[in-house]
Design a protein around this motif. Structure first.
Motif, PDB file in Angstrom:
ATOM      1  N   GLY A 180     -81.227  78.584 -32.488  1.00  0.00           N
ATOM      2  CA  GLY A 180     -80.425  79.486 -32.142  1.00  0.00           C
ATOM      3  C   GLY A 180     -78.972  79.623 -32.654  1.00  0.00           C
ATOM      4  O   GLY A 180     -78.277  80.352 -32.310  1.00  0.00           O
ATOM      5  N   VAL A 181     -78.848  79.107 -33.974  1.00  0.00           N
ATOM      6  CA  VAL A 181     -77.550  79.260 -34.685  1.00  0.00           C
ATOM      7  C   VAL A 181     -77.465  80.666 -35.346  1.00  0.00           C
ATOM      8  O   VAL A 181     -76.400  81.207 -35.117  1.00  0.00           O
ATOM      9  N   VAL A 182     -78.611  81.277 -35.328  1.00  0.00           N
ATOM     10  CA  VAL A 182     -78.501  82.615 -35.479  1.00  0.00           C
ATOM     11  C   VAL A 182     -79.693  83.305 -34.617  1.00  0.00           C
ATOM     12  O   VAL A 182     -80.395  82.704 -34.225  1.00  0.00           O
ATOM     13  N   ASP A 183     -79.562  84.625 -34.305  1.00  0.00           N
ATOM     14  CA  ASP A 183     -80.354  85.217 -33.394  1.00  0.00           C
ATOM     15  C   ASP A 183     -81.315  86.140 -34.129  1.00  0.00           C
ATOM     16  O   ASP A 183     -82.524  86.407 -33.464  1.00  0.00           O
ATOM     17  N   GLY A 184     -81.295  86.482 -35.331  1.00  0.00           N
ATOM     18  CA  GLY A 184     -82.239  87.445 -36.229  1.00  0.00           C
ATOM     19  C   GLY A 184     -81.964  87.352 -37.441  1.00  0.00           C
ATOM     20  O   GLY A 184     -81.164  86.468 -38.035  1.00  0.00           O
ATOM     21  N   GLN A 185     -83.032  87.850 -38.271  1.00  0.00           N
ATOM     22  CA  GLN A 185     -82.615  88.092 -39.819  1.00  0.00           C
ATOM     23  C   GLN A 185     -83.518  89.394 -40.040  1.00  0.00           C
ATOM     24  O   GLN A 185     -84.039  90.131 -39.553  1.00  0.00           O
ATOM     25  N   GLU A 186     -83.290  89.650 -41.413  1.00  0.00           N
ATOM     26  CA  GLU A 186     -84.054  90.496 -42.180  1.00  0.00           C
ATOM     27  C   GLU A 186     -84.837  90.155 -43.364  1.00  0.00           C
ATOM     28  O   GLU A 186     -84.182  89.380 -44.126  1.00  0.00           O
ATOM     29  N   ASN A 187     -85.703  90.558 -43.575  1.00  0.00           N
ATOM     30  CA  ASN A 187     -86.814  90.295 -44.781  1.00  0.00           C
ATOM     31  C   ASN A 187     -88.150  90.813 -45.061  1.00  0.00           C
ATOM     32  O   ASN A 187     -88.388  91.793 -44.039  1.00  0.00           O
ATOM     33  N   THR A 188     -88.727  90.509 -45.895  1.00  0.00           N
ATOM     34  CA  THR A 188     -90.007  91.317 -46.163  1.00  0.00           C
ATOM     35  C   THR A 188     -91.156  90.753 -45.383  1.00  0.00           C
ATOM     36  O   THR A 188     -90.934  89.704 -44.650  1.00  0.00           O
ATOM     37  N   TRP A 189     -92.268  91.330 -45.133  1.00  0.00           N
ATOM     38  CA  TRP A 189     -93.404  90.756 -44.586  1.00  0.00           C
ATOM     39  C   TRP A 189     -93.852  89.589 -45.194  1.00  0.00           C
ATOM     40  O   TRP A 189     -94.166  88.468 -44.334  1.00  0.00           O
ATOM     41  N   SER A 190     -93.610  89.706 -46.459  1.00  0.00           N
ATOM     42  CA  SER A 190     -94.187  88.042 -47.191  1.00  0.00           C
ATOM     43  C   SER A 190     -93.392  86.966 -46.834  1.00  0.00           C
ATOM     44  O   SER A 190     -94.069  85.756 -46.605  1.00  0.00           O
ATOM     45  N   ASN A 191     -92.015  87.171 -46.931  1.00  0.00           N
ATOM     46  CA  ASN A 191     -91.109  85.976 -46.557  1.00  0.00           C
ATOM     47  C   ASN A 191     -91.312  85.668 -44.983  1.00  0.00           C
ATOM     48  O   ASN A 191     -91.257  84.638 -44.712  1.00  0.00           O
TER      49      ASN A 191
END
Length: 330
Positions: free
Chosen positions: A206-217
């Motif tokens: 829970g240090v971060v709530d989300g992220q952005e990335n490719t399907w592969s990552n």
């Protein structure tokens, strides 16, 4: 003492890591290729191993490439320094990492500037795209060999994201990119720059709530295990700069340099042609593994575009309007 220690560490890593070759023959020049990505199906992993395989066969007796994946040799924060020191000769970091060296690569980070990967590949082949490969050569000693497309990015979070306002007040991991930080702030969320190797743990705790990335990552790093769902935003490109140092290139004979560059170019073209298939496969793998994907209506997608596209104007004076127009119109 430091050199001996580094040599022993590298040897241990070479034995334990999944490298593209087993051993280099005596007399061959060892070329170390470090990257931060793991798994076996990720486009970067496949491209790095293909490059090593081709160099080791076609330049046999001259150069021998060893691949160190998954941050086993150098992590995000150390690899560029290691390249300049000659401790590694090849890298493939995200283009988002070069903000302290040049503003120009920010064009690749602009949200919704590329409709899809084909659009990004077309731009990479334009005169403007090719010129950017040498953007850092003169003053930083970095030389681009090619752009390795990894795919378009998608948001995942601890709760479903259907419109940008759903992210209000949340914390999102981003790369060290000013463009990415402004994009997250446009959503009413808080950007948190963080090394790639730390993301899973940060999402889990829970240090971060989300992220952005490719399907592969998302698949190879198993981010879907510690997120509620991923939204098919298709909002931004993730691409890597397959790169070396000008010092390494100058150390090669003209003949070896030409062959090395030719192999790099051919592997790059092959890798970029195969990315779409790999991304589709890993999207399906996420679903098979129990991950959830949210699909947007046309109206919801337009709301994402309307929220994020003003970021272009914030960086126009740094990146250059001509370069932005060239990318958007490729």
């Amino acid at each position: 003492m430091k050199k001996i220690s580094l040599a022993l560490t590298s040897l241990a890593l070479a034995l334990s890591a999944s490298t593209a070759i087993a051993n280099c023959d005596p007399g061959e020049r060892v070329v170390k290729f470090s990257h931060v990505t793991g798994g076996t199906t990720h486009p970067k992993v496949v491209a790095a191993n293909n490059f090593a395989d081709r160099v080791n066969k076609e330049m046999n007796g001259k150069l021998c490439v060893e691949v160190f994946p998954n941050s086993t040799l150098f992590g995000d924060s150390k690899e560029l320094e290691a390249l300049l020191l000659g401790d590694v000769q090849l890298l493939a970091p995200s283009l988002s990492k070069f903000g302290s060296y040049t503003d120009k690569y920010g064009v690749f980070d602009l949200p919704f500037i590329f409709k899809d990967m084909d659009h990004a590949i077309r731009f990479s082949k334009t005169p403007e795209g090719k010129k950017l490969l040498l953007e850092m050569d003169e003053y930083a000693g970095f030389v681009g060999l090619g752009y390795w497309m990894s795919g378009m990015k998608y948001f995942s979070a601890k709760k479903p994201l259907l419109v940008p306002s759903d992210a209000k007040g949340m914390k999102f991991r981003v790369q060290t990119s000013d463009v990415a930080k402004q994009m997250i702030e446009a959503m009413g969320a808080s950007p948190q720059a963080m090394a790639f190797s730390e993301v899973y743990g940060a999402l889990q705790t829970g240090v971060v709530d989300g992220q952005e990335n490719t399907w592969s990552n998302i698949y190879t790093q198993k981010f879907y295990e510690v997120q509620d769902s991923t939204t098919d935003t298709n909002h931004q490109l993730l691409a890597y700069l397959f790169m070396t140092s000008s010092e390494f290139m100058k150390s090669l004979s003209p003949e070896d340099r030409a062959q090395f560059i030719q192999i790099a170019d051919e592997v790059t073209q092959e890798a970029n042609l195969s990315v779409k298939a790999a991304e589709e496969e890993n999207r399906d793998n996420i679903i098979k593994a129990g991950g959830k994907i949210n699909y947007l209506t046309p109206e919801q997608r337009q709301e994402w575009v309307n929220t994020m596209k003003p970021v272009w104007q914030q960086f126009e004076s740094y990146i250059g309007k001509d370069l932005i127009d060239a990318a958007a119109g490729a």
